[in-house]
Design a protein around this motif. Sequence first.
Motif: not given
Length: 336
Positions: A22-35
Motif C-alpha cells: 500500500s502507499a502507506e507501507t511504501l511511505a513507512r518503508e521510505a521513512a525507515f530507510e531514511a532513519r
Amino acid sequence: MYTQAMDVMAREAGGKPQPVKSAETLAREAAFEARIDAGDFIEAKDWMPDHYRKTLVRQISQHAHSEIVGMLPEGNWITRAPTLKRKAILLAKVQDEGGHGLYLYAAAETLGTSRDEMTAALLSGKAKYSSIFNYPALTWADIGVIGWLVDGAAIMNQVPLCRCSYAPYARAMIRVCREESFHQRQGYESLLTMMTKGTAQQKAMVQDAVNRWWWPSLMMFGPADKDSPNSEQSIRWGIKRVTNDQLRQKFVDATIPQAEILGVTVPDPDLKWNEVRQSYDFGVIDWAEFWRVVGGEGPCNRERLAARNKAWDDGAWVRDAALAHARKQASKQDAA
Ligand code: FAQ
C-alpha cells in the motif's frame, strides 16, 4: 491474503507472488530507510519492515542459542579444573555465558517472538547456533584456547554489534562485550602460564589444542562474503556493521602476534605477512567442513542437542513449581 494483483506482480517478477504494498507501507518503508541512512537507532516500539524484524530475530536468537550451547564444552571441565582459582574463573565464565543468552533472548522477545518459540526451535534442532560449539573440549588446554580464540573471535564480531541499528540488541551487546573481554584475557593468561611455567607435555597440549581450534575459530565469522546471503542487506540496514571476511581478517591480524608471544604456531602453511596489504594472507578454509557442521553433522552436534533437551526435561519440575507459585500469588492478590 492472495489477490489477483499478486499474480500480476508475480508474472512481472517472473517468480513467487509478491504482495502489492500500500502507499502507506511504501511511505513507512521510505521513512525507515531514511532513519537508517541518518544513523538513527530503532527502538522496539518503532515501525520496522517485516524483513528487518525477521533478520534480527534470526540473528539474535541464533546468538542467544550459541551462548547457551556454548556453556557445554567448558561446563564439562568445571569439576576437573586444576586449581581452585581456575575453577572459580571457569564457573564465573560459564555463568556469564548463560547470562548473555538471557539478555539476548530478552532482546529478541522485544521483536515479538516468545522465548518458548525460540527454545522449541533450538530443542528440535531447527534453529542454528554457532558451528564452533560442535567441537569437543578434549584437554584442559582446550579451555584456555576457547577463551583465547573462541571468545577472541566472538569479541571481534560483537564489538561492532554494540552499534547495531536495533537499539535493544546494541545495548545488550555492550554488557556482553565487557564480559567477553574478561573471558578472552583469562584464556590467554591460562595459556601463557602453561607455556612459560609448564612442562614439555603441557606445552605440547596447548599446541595440540591450537591446532584443533584454529580453523573452526575462523569459521565462526560465517561464510565468505561472496557466499553470505544475508550480509548485504544486514550491512545496508546497519544490523551488521562489518562483513564476515573483514572481521575474519581483523581477527587473524590481531591473533598471530599473540600466538608469537605465547610461543605457539597456527596450523596454516600458507600464513604469511603481506607487506603491501600490511595484513596476513592465510590459507583456504574448508567450507565443506563448515557446512557439514552447520548442517548437523559436526563431531558433537547430536551430543549438544541431547544435553540441551535433557536439561529442559530435567528442569520441568522447576518451571512447574515457579508457575504454581506465581498462580498462587496472583490468586492471593485477587482475593485481597
Ligand atoms: N555457525 O549470510 P550469513 C560466542 C549461518 S557467541 C552456524 O553470513 P549472517 C560467545 C547463518 O546463520 C558466537 N551458522 O549470515 C561464547 C546463515 O543461516 P540462516 C555466536 C552460521 O547472519 C564464547 C547462513 O549461515 N555469535 O562465541 C555461522 O549475516 C565462548 C549464511 O550466513 C553470534 O551469533 C556459524 N559460525 O552472518 C560463548 C554473533 N555463520 O540464518 C560460549 C551474532 C553463518 O540464513 C563460549 N551473529 N551461519 O539460516 C552474527 O554476527 C551473524 O549471524 C554471523 C553470520 C556473522 C554469525
